[in-house]
Design an enzyme around this catalytic site. Structure first.
Site, PDB file in Angstrom:
ATOM      1  N   ASP A  58       0.831  -1.200   0.000  1.00 18.22           N
ATOM      2  CA  ASP A  58       0.000   0.000   0.000  1.00 18.22           C
ATOM      3  C   ASP A  58       0.869   1.254   0.000  1.00 18.22           C
ATOM      4  OD1 ASP A  58      -2.725  -1.083   0.226  1.00 18.22           O
ATOM      5  OD2 ASP A  58      -2.040  -1.856   2.150  1.00 18.22           O
ATOM      6  N   ASP A 180      -6.843  -5.216  -4.329  1.00 15.42           N
ATOM      7  CA  ASP A 180      -7.316  -4.745  -3.028  1.00 15.42           C
ATOM      8  C   ASP A 180      -8.453  -3.735  -3.072  1.00 15.42           C
ATOM      9  OD1 ASP A 180      -7.332  -4.759  -0.260  1.00 15.42           O
ATOM     10  OD2 ASP A 180      -5.825  -3.200  -0.072  1.00 15.42           O
ATOM     11  N   HIS A 430      -5.721   3.413  -3.211  1.00 12.51           N
ATOM     12  CA  HIS A 430      -7.007   2.949  -2.680  1.00 12.51           C
ATOM     13  C   HIS A 430      -7.129   3.065  -1.165  1.00 12.51           C
ATOM     14  CE1 HIS A 430      -4.452  -0.730  -2.864  1.00 12.51           C
ATOM     15  NE2 HIS A 430      -5.012  -0.983  -1.700  1.00 12.51           N
TER      16      HIS A 430
END
Length: 989
Positions: A58, A180, A430
């Site tokens: 991430d 994800d 995201h």
């Protein structure tokens, strides 16, 4: 002529790819075995299990981007991306059979810049041999619900360009990989198809949808992602991964995993090879039952794994050896190291027909009461800041070109725009604009955007100085929405430069904080402009606190040329008329020549809306409500509302007030009805003199939590429109999709959450309609909303929650700030228009673009130099209404990247849903276009070189991409919803 064309193509290729890219005609001479050529052989008479070693990194979530890269703050989460890449490269070198895929270019770019030249050569060799493969390749793995398509294209282009320039053709990903994101947008699929991807894999879809697809073996499908683009232009093969992005249960061998390693010494008491093989074969055969071919995929990795890659690879080597060893005993399972593209190639070779999908994958639920629809609105202030930053970045990109090389001279070197580009690219992640990150990470995203804009301000000032000839210091006022601008508050004479980033003229209202009572405003030709001074509202004074002290606001309308600026002079009048006074009553109506709005005198609420041009009127009431958030303590489910999940504890929202206290201002320039519903909810209903849209400027917060309940605040529009439970939302700001209450187009929905299960992302607009009337609402940021009863549209504005929703973020969504320690206050604006359905798009599409790309105001104090150029347009003429200039950015020293798009869907407009031709040589006023070559959407391939796998849907039709030829190299034709990308070689006129 042919030789000249070849020279131009070669020159443009060099500009496109840099020195690392293969020149035209030499690519086949290289001994490259990357991509599909590097795949391990499979066995046709067996079940082939493709093991895909990967990490999901991430770009900010529980830790900031920097903390994740360096492995800092491991007390929050043990994760260090630099060590993952170090470890993976080391392990790939030990066994040529091993494979690894990497996704997030933001991290890889940072790691690459820190490597020695010898290590870079080693990594290039791994890439050239297909042992290290890039998938997706954007700067980040973007969110799909709350991102605008223009920002997504930018961040994909940034990541893919770096890979292209660094690794050449072997760095180009063949597969899009969104394992994800929490639901999947049709427009993303359309963009990926136009970027040249052969397929798309993701991990999350609704639990009911997955159950149906498993039974029907439809977890792999063909997604037709546009109603306007000719198939297969927007067709994208899509695969749903079996375990999200995790390994099968019991087969995780990272240092963060608890599964036992493969213990293969038969003399040991805890020898477990037989058990491992048996469990693996059971899982593989079970998975094969719900997929269509004799190939299945297994993701072997997870969040920030492979920091010690030796753990994974040592056990994967053994797993492959021992499972395949059973083939001698009759086993029909063959295991191999693989990548998503190698798996995709085998699916393509199967030559089957695939289920066809034409809708999207929203909303997403992972259980009956667990709808991931809260993040559509979470962190509304950050969502607005990201949208403003996108507008500022486009202005920065354009002015970098229009102002010439002098624009890039400044204290930050020649890269003023790069900081902003990277900040915006990271913000598309995201767990960024989605609002699903920890608070300190959200603060870091905002800090990055602010720093990027500070860099861009240098560039913008340089460019405007060059174009106008005025070296006067330019002032930026970034808090005009709360009436704060020190210059206009104190100066008796100043000028306002209005830059319009759209390729058509724009009329835009300007509101400036002032302390004088009367002003004169003059346009670039010296003509007086109607203006009005009005008192600053009580709610604005409350929300700005001590950040500004203006008692009044100066209002006037500006007219800005396409891709250019105009200048207005403002002077204080000593003995002018007094400011408009407020009337402490509710007016019967406010109207201009286009719109009439009526109010109920007893409640102070809206009662009707009329379009005076089309002679249509609807009943319209609007109010504010809140849902009490579930705390997870009830008999149905223990799921609370949180950053991701919206779960009200009742289907009936609480009305904040049945009446509004009002005051009004009515002038020729603007008419306002200021409404107060509670100490924490207020609104201004505003109608400007020449506007075709009604503004609802809402201010919400701090949300009260004295009752120990989280609150989710909505505004609801109730109308007389007969909607039959249908409504429409945009997909990432582009094509419109039909929605229906308690309905999914591809399966029979069992609705368990009647509110949250009917919420959808609204990125820029939504509408309700019947055969006669269409009410469109244009938003100024991404928000969630739904139509829960006929004729109604509700939009969630703000959320404040007291419990974590157990999806990993580990803290409640309870925002505050230094200015608002008692809870965040958020301000925004909805714009309403009423039209006949056949022509409504002619109004709402340009309005939505205007809200996304707003004019930029800069200020200079005192008199301007008499030789100052007060008006400028970068275009020779405005583009046609159907055409939007999506991208204009510097690519290299003598080249620019241009994207033009047709902004209407097919059959959407009688006037504008037709092909439009634009002459590129006659486009710009300051640039001479010397050469042009067309690229794919992400600008990492020549358009003519882009070839994709062909997939056959389970229909009788045989879609073929029609070949359209432009009339000349300079004249390009755009068809509905088409985006075309060009690399232009230019010189300044």
């Amino acid at each position: 002529m042919a030789a000249r064309s070849q020279q131009l193509a070669a020159a443009l290729l060099s500009l496109l790819c840099g020195v690392s890219c293969f020149p035209l005609g030499q690519e086949t001479k290289q001994t490259l075995t990357c991509g599909y050529e590097s795949c391990h052989a499979t066995k046709p008479n067996m079940l082939n299990v493709h093991l895909v070693p990967h990490t999901h990194d991430d770009v900010g979530w529980l830790k900031t981007v920097d903390q994740y890269y360096y492995g800092d703050r491991n007390d929050i989460q043990h994760a260090g991306v630099q060590y993952i890449l170090d470890s993976v490269v080391d392990q790939l070198l030990k066994n040529p059979d091993r494979r690894f895929i990497y996704v997030e270019t933001a991290f890889f770019y940072r790691w690459w810049k820190q490597q020695s030249s010898s290590m870079q050569q080693t990594v290039k060799q791994l890439v050239n041999e297909g042992r290290l493969e890039f998938v997706n390749g954007g700067w980040c793995m973007s969110d799909e619900a709350t991102t605008h398509y223009s920002a997504v294209i930018d961040q994909m282009t940034m990541g893919l360009r770096f890979l292209n320039e660094t690794f050449g053709p072997c760095g180009r990903p063949r597969v899009a990989w969104h394992i994800d994101p929490f639901g999947h947008a049709r427009e993303h699929a359309s963009m990926f198809a136009q970027m040249g991807y052969d397929g798309f894999f993701f991990g999350r879809l609704d639990y009911q949808d997955r159950a149906r697809r498993m039974v029907k073996r439809e977890q792999e499908l063909l997604w037709r992602a546009s109603n306007s683009l000719t198939p297969p232009m927007a067709d994208l093969f899509t695969g749903i991964l079996p375990n999200g992005y995790n390994p099968p249960e019991g087969f995780c061998w990272d240092q963060s995993c608890d599964d036992p390693p493969i213990r293969d010494d038969p003399d040991l008491e805890d020898y477990n090879v037989d058990d491992v093989v048996k469990r693996f074969l059971t899982i593989a055969n079970s998975q094969a039952m719900v997929y269509k071919t004799n190939h299945i995929i297994m993701t072997m990795g997870s969040d920030f794994q492979y920091e010690n890659a030796n753990l994974w690879y040592k056990n994967l080597d053994k797993l492959i050896r021992y499972v395949n060893g059973q083939q001698a005993n009759g086993s029909k399972v063959n295991v191999l190291y693989s990548t998503p593209s190698c798996y995709l190639q085998e699916l393509h070779r199967a030559n089957l027909t695939w289920a066809l999908k034409t809708d999207d994958f929203f909303p997403y639920a992972d259980d009956a009461h667990d709808f991931w629809t809260g993040y559509f609105t979470s962190r509304p202030a950050l969502k607005r800041y990201e949208r403003i930053s996108n507008s500022n970045l486009q202005t920065c990109n354009q002015l970098e070109i229009l102002g010439g090389p002098v624009s890039r001279k400044g204290p930050f070197g020649d890269g003023e725009s790069q900081t902003m580009k990277k900040a915006m690219a990271v913000a598309q992640h995201h767990d960024a604009v989605s609002g699903t990150e920890k608070q300190h990470v959200a603060n870091d995203y905002a800090r990055r955007l602010a720093n990027g804009w500070q860099h861009c301000q240098v560039l913008v000032s340089n460019s405007l100085t060059a174009l106008s000839g005025s070296s006067a210091k330019r002032i930026y006022c970034d808090n005009l929405n709360i009436s704060v601008c020190p210059l206009t508050e104190s100066s008796k004479k100043f000028s306002v430069n209005v830059y319009n980033p759209l390729a058509r003229p724009v009329a835009w209202p300007v509101r400036l904080p002032v302390n004088g009572t009367s002003y004169v405003v003059s346009d670039a030709e010296g003509k007086s402009v109607d203006c009005q001074v009005v008192p600053v509202s009580t709610s604005t004074r409350d929300v700005r606190r001590n950040r500004g002290f203006a008692v009044n606001e100066l209002l006037f309308q500006v007219q800005a040329p396409p891709l250019g600026f105009t200048t207005y002079s403002v002077s204080l009048l000593q003995d002018g008329p007094p400011p408009a006074s407020t009337q402490h009553r509710t007016p019967t109506a406010i109207q201009n020549k286009f719109i009439r709005v009526t109010f109920d005198p007893d409640t102070g609420l809206l009662s009707s809306l009329s379009n005076l041009e089309t002679k249509q009127t609807i009943k319209l009431t609007q109010n504010f409500y809140w849902y009490n958030a579930s705390d997870g303590n009830n008999k149905e489910s223990n799921q609370p509302s949180g950053a991701y999940i919206f779960r009200p504890n009742s289907s009936t929202p609480f009305i904040i007030s049945k009446t509004a206290k009002t005051e009004s201002i009515q002038t020729p320039v603007v008419q306002e009805v200021r409404q107060w519903f509670a100490p924490w909810v207020s609104q201004v209903v505003r109608l400007y003199g020449d506007s075709r849209a009604l503004e609802l400027e809402w201010t919400v917060g701090p949300l009260p939590i004295d009752d120990d309940l989280g609150k989710e605040v909505i505004t609801r529009l109730d109308t007389s429109i007969k909607t039959s439970e249908y409504f429409y939302t945009d997909s990432n700001g582009r094509e419109m999709l039909q929605r229906k209450k308690d309905f999914r187009p591809t399966w029979n929905l069992s609705q368990s959450e009647p509110i949250a299960g009917n919420y959808y992302p609204i990125n820029s607009r939504a509408f309700i309609k019947d055969d006669v009337d269409q009410l469109t609402v244009v938003t100024d940021r991404s928000q969630g909303g739904g139509s829960l009863q006929n004729g109604s549209l509700e939009i969630m504005l703000h959320r404040r929650l007291l419990y974590d929703d157990v999806r990993g973020v580990g803290e409640p969504l309870n925002e505050s700030s230094g200015v608002f320690p008692e809870g965040l206050v958020v301000r925004g604006c909805l714009r309403l228009s009423l039209d006949r359905p056949p022509s409504a798009a002619d109004a709402h599409r340009p309005l939505a673009q205007q809200v996304v790309l707003q004019p930029l105001l800069t200020f200079t104090d005192g008199d301007l130099h008499p030789n100052t150029q007060l008006e400028f347009s970068g275009l020779q003429a405005a583009l046609p209404p159907a055409v939007h200039l999506l991208t204009l950015t510097q690519w290299d020293k003598d080249s620019v990247l241009l994207r033009l798009e047709h902004q209407f869907q097919s059959q959407e407009s009688k006037v504008n849903s037709h092909p439009v031709t634009v002459n590129l040589q006659k486009l710009f006023s300051t640039l001479e276009v010397l050469g042009v070559s067309e690229l794919n959407l992400s600008a990492n391939q020549w358009k003519d070189d882009m070839t994709r796998f062909h997939w056959t849907p389970q229909t009788d039709e045989k879609p073929l991409l029609k070949t359209f030829r432009d009339s000349s190299v300079w004249e390009v034709t755009l068809r509905p919803m088409e985006i075309r990308t060009f690399l232009l070689r230019v010189s300044f006129r």
